[in-house]
Design a protein around this motif. Structure first.
Motif, short mmCIF file in Angstrom:
data_model
loop_
_atom_site.label_atom_id
_atom_site.label_comp_id
_atom_site.label_asym_id
_atom_site.label_seq_id
_atom_site.Cartn_x
_atom_site.Cartn_y
_atom_site.Cartn_z
N GLY A 107 0.79 -1.23 0.00
CA GLY A 107 0.00 0.00 0.00
C GLY A 107 0.82 1.27 0.00
O GLY A 107 0.60 2.17 0.82
N LEU A 108 1.74 1.40 -0.93
CA LEU A 108 2.61 2.58 -0.98
C LEU A 108 1.85 3.84 -1.39
O LEU A 108 0.95 3.80 -2.22
CB LEU A 108 3.74 2.35 -1.99
CG LEU A 108 4.73 1.24 -1.63
CD1 LEU A 108 5.66 0.98 -2.81
CD2 LEU A 108 5.53 1.59 -0.40
N ASP A 109 2.24 4.95 -0.79
CA ASP A 109 1.63 6.25 -1.10
C ASP A 109 2.71 7.31 -1.04
O ASP A 109 3.49 7.37 -0.08
CB ASP A 109 0.53 6.54 -0.07
CG ASP A 109 -0.29 7.79 -0.40
OD1 ASP A 109 0.18 8.62 -1.20
OD2 ASP A 109 -1.39 7.93 0.15
N ARG A 110 2.79 8.14 -2.06
CA ARG A 110 3.80 9.21 -2.11
C ARG A 110 3.46 10.36 -1.17
O ARG A 110 4.31 11.19 -0.85
CB ARG A 110 3.93 9.71 -3.55
CG ARG A 110 5.16 10.53 -3.83
CD ARG A 110 5.31 10.80 -5.32
NE ARG A 110 4.17 11.54 -5.87
CZ ARG A 110 4.01 11.79 -7.16
NH1 ARG A 110 4.90 11.34 -8.04
NH2 ARG A 110 2.96 12.46 -7.59
N GLY A 111 2.23 10.45 -0.74
CA GLY A 111 1.84 11.45 0.25
C GLY A 111 1.71 12.86 -0.29
O GLY A 111 1.94 13.83 0.43
N ASN A 153 8.43 18.59 -8.50
CA ASN A 153 7.35 19.17 -7.69
C ASN A 153 6.47 18.13 -7.01
O ASN A 153 5.49 18.49 -6.35
CB ASN A 153 6.49 20.13 -8.51
CG ASN A 153 7.30 21.28 -9.10
OD1 ASN A 153 8.13 21.87 -8.41
ND2 ASN A 153 7.08 21.57 -10.37
N HIS A 154 6.82 16.85 -7.17
CA HIS A 154 6.08 15.78 -6.50
C HIS A 154 7.06 14.71 -6.03
O HIS A 154 7.06 13.58 -6.52
CB HIS A 154 5.03 15.16 -7.43
CG HIS A 154 3.96 16.11 -7.84
ND1 HIS A 154 2.97 16.55 -6.97
CD2 HIS A 154 3.71 16.72 -9.02
CE1 HIS A 154 2.17 17.39 -7.61
NE2 HIS A 154 2.59 17.51 -8.85
N CYS A 155 7.91 15.09 -5.08
CA CYS A 155 8.88 14.16 -4.51
C CYS A 155 8.45 13.84 -3.08
O CYS A 155 7.37 14.23 -2.67
CB CYS A 155 10.28 14.77 -4.58
SG CYS A 155 10.76 15.20 -6.29
N PHE A 156 9.28 13.14 -2.31
CA PHE A 156 8.78 12.72 -1.00
C PHE A 156 9.89 12.55 0.03
O PHE A 156 11.04 12.29 -0.29
CB PHE A 156 7.96 11.44 -1.12
CG PHE A 156 8.70 10.24 -1.66
CD1 PHE A 156 9.32 9.33 -0.80
CD2 PHE A 156 8.77 10.02 -3.03
CE1 PHE A 156 9.99 8.22 -1.30
CE2 PHE A 156 9.43 8.91 -3.54
CZ PHE A 156 10.05 8.01 -2.67
N MET A 157 9.47 12.71 1.28
CA MET A 157 10.33 12.48 2.43
C MET A 157 10.13 11.06 2.94
O MET A 157 9.10 10.43 2.68
CB MET A 157 10.04 13.50 3.54
CG MET A 157 10.17 14.94 3.08
SD MET A 157 9.96 16.14 4.42
CE MET A 157 11.52 15.93 5.28
N THR A 158 11.13 10.57 3.66
CA THR A 158 11.05 9.22 4.24
C THR A 158 11.32 9.36 5.74
O THR A 158 12.41 9.07 6.23
CB THR A 158 12.07 8.27 3.59
OG1 THR A 158 13.38 8.85 3.66
CG2 THR A 158 11.72 8.04 2.12
N ILE A 159 10.31 9.80 6.46
CA ILE A 159 10.50 10.17 7.86
C ILE A 159 10.51 8.97 8.80
O ILE A 159 10.63 9.13 10.02
CB ILE A 159 9.45 11.20 8.31
CG1 ILE A 159 8.03 10.63 8.20
CG2 ILE A 159 9.57 12.47 7.50
CD1 ILE A 159 6.96 11.57 8.78
N GLY A 209 6.03 15.45 -0.48
CA GLY A 209 5.04 14.73 0.28
C GLY A 209 5.73 13.81 1.29
O GLY A 209 6.91 14.00 1.59
N PHE A 210 5.01 12.83 1.79
CA PHE A 210 5.56 11.93 2.81
C PHE A 210 5.25 10.48 2.42
O PHE A 210 4.10 10.06 2.47
CB PHE A 210 4.97 12.26 4.18
CG PHE A 210 5.42 13.60 4.70
CD1 PHE A 210 6.55 13.72 5.47
CD2 PHE A 210 4.74 14.75 4.33
CE1 PHE A 210 6.99 14.96 5.91
CE2 PHE A 210 5.16 15.99 4.77
CZ PHE A 210 6.29 16.11 5.56
N GLY A 211 6.30 9.78 1.99
CA GLY A 211 6.12 8.39 1.59
C GLY A 211 5.67 7.53 2.76
O GLY A 211 6.22 7.63 3.87
N SER A 212 4.65 6.70 2.52
CA SER A 212 4.14 5.85 3.59
C SER A 212 3.65 4.54 3.01
O SER A 212 3.55 4.37 1.79
CB SER A 212 3.02 6.54 4.37
OG SER A 212 1.86 6.67 3.58
#
Length: 218
Positions: A107-111, A153-159, A209-212
């Motif tokens: 269930g990956l999501d770029r956030g 403009n649509h990249c993501f963090m891996t917190i 965004g925030f990858g989850s």
């Protein structure tokens, strides 16, 4: 079938067998100290139960510093920023990884809907949604299989990856994956290359965004 979410578009991941061959092609089994046969067998056994999941290698076996150069965008290899030489010391935080060499991420999501949020704001929101933040190596694995997920403009963090300092406090840097503009110490030759860098824990960025994920399975 489980799918990945990238912005408003839903993009199915390749079958696990195809993902395994991609990792073999890139030399990831050698990096991780496992055989190609072991990787293929894991993918074959998991496909029936978890078609549509992401095949990931545990960061203890294949760290971010080894995986990042395998990324490609417009023919240019990925890289880790110079001031993140300690990238492999960022370990899972608020993210429980199976204690096995190979596992699945579902269930990956770029956030994208969290763009312009700070990590401090995003983490409790993900927890409330019963989702888990991606660790850095999972974000890299995703892009190894689906490079198109990384868009300007649509990249993501891996917190889900944090660095704990010697005094016990958490480092304020937070890993993220985006696209280099070829400025500063990146170098002009790296323009448009995938870039592993960091942002401050309390800062907001309109293009991140925030990858989850929904979960992980051994």
């Amino acid at each position: 079938m489980p799918e990945t979410v990238s912005g408003d578009a839903v993009t199915p991941l390749p079958p696990l067998a195809v993902q395994a061959e991609r990792l073999i092609e890139l030399g990831v089994p050698e990096l991780a100290g496992i055989s190609a046969a072991e990787l293929r067998a894991f993918a074959e056994g998991a496909e029936v139960r978890d078609g549509g999941a992401l095949l990931a290698v545990h960061p203890d076996r294949a760290p971010a510093s080894a995986l990042a150069p395998l990324l490609r965008r417009e023919g240019k290899p990925g890289f880790v920023v110079l001031d993140m030489s300690d990238v492999d010391q960022f370990v899972p935080h608020h993210a429980e990884l199976p204690d096995v060499p190979l596992y699945l991420v579902t269930g990956l999501d770029r956030g994208d809907h969290m763009a312009n949020w700070s990590p401090d704001e995003a983490l409790p929101a993900l927890t409330k949604e019963d989702r888990t933040p991606l660790v850095l190596t999972e974000g890299i694995h995703w892009l190894l299989q689906q490079p198109e997920v990384l868009e300007r403009n649509h990249c993501f963090m891996t917190i889900g990856s944090r660095l704990r300092k010697a005094n016990g406090t958490l480092d304020a840097r937070t890993p993220a994956i985006w696209i280099s503009n070829g400025t500063g110490r990146d170098g002009r030759e790296r323009r448009d290359a995938p870039k592993v860098g960091w942002c401050w824990w309390n800062n907001r960025h309109t293009w991140l965004g925030f990858g989850s994920a929904a979960g992980r399975r051994p």
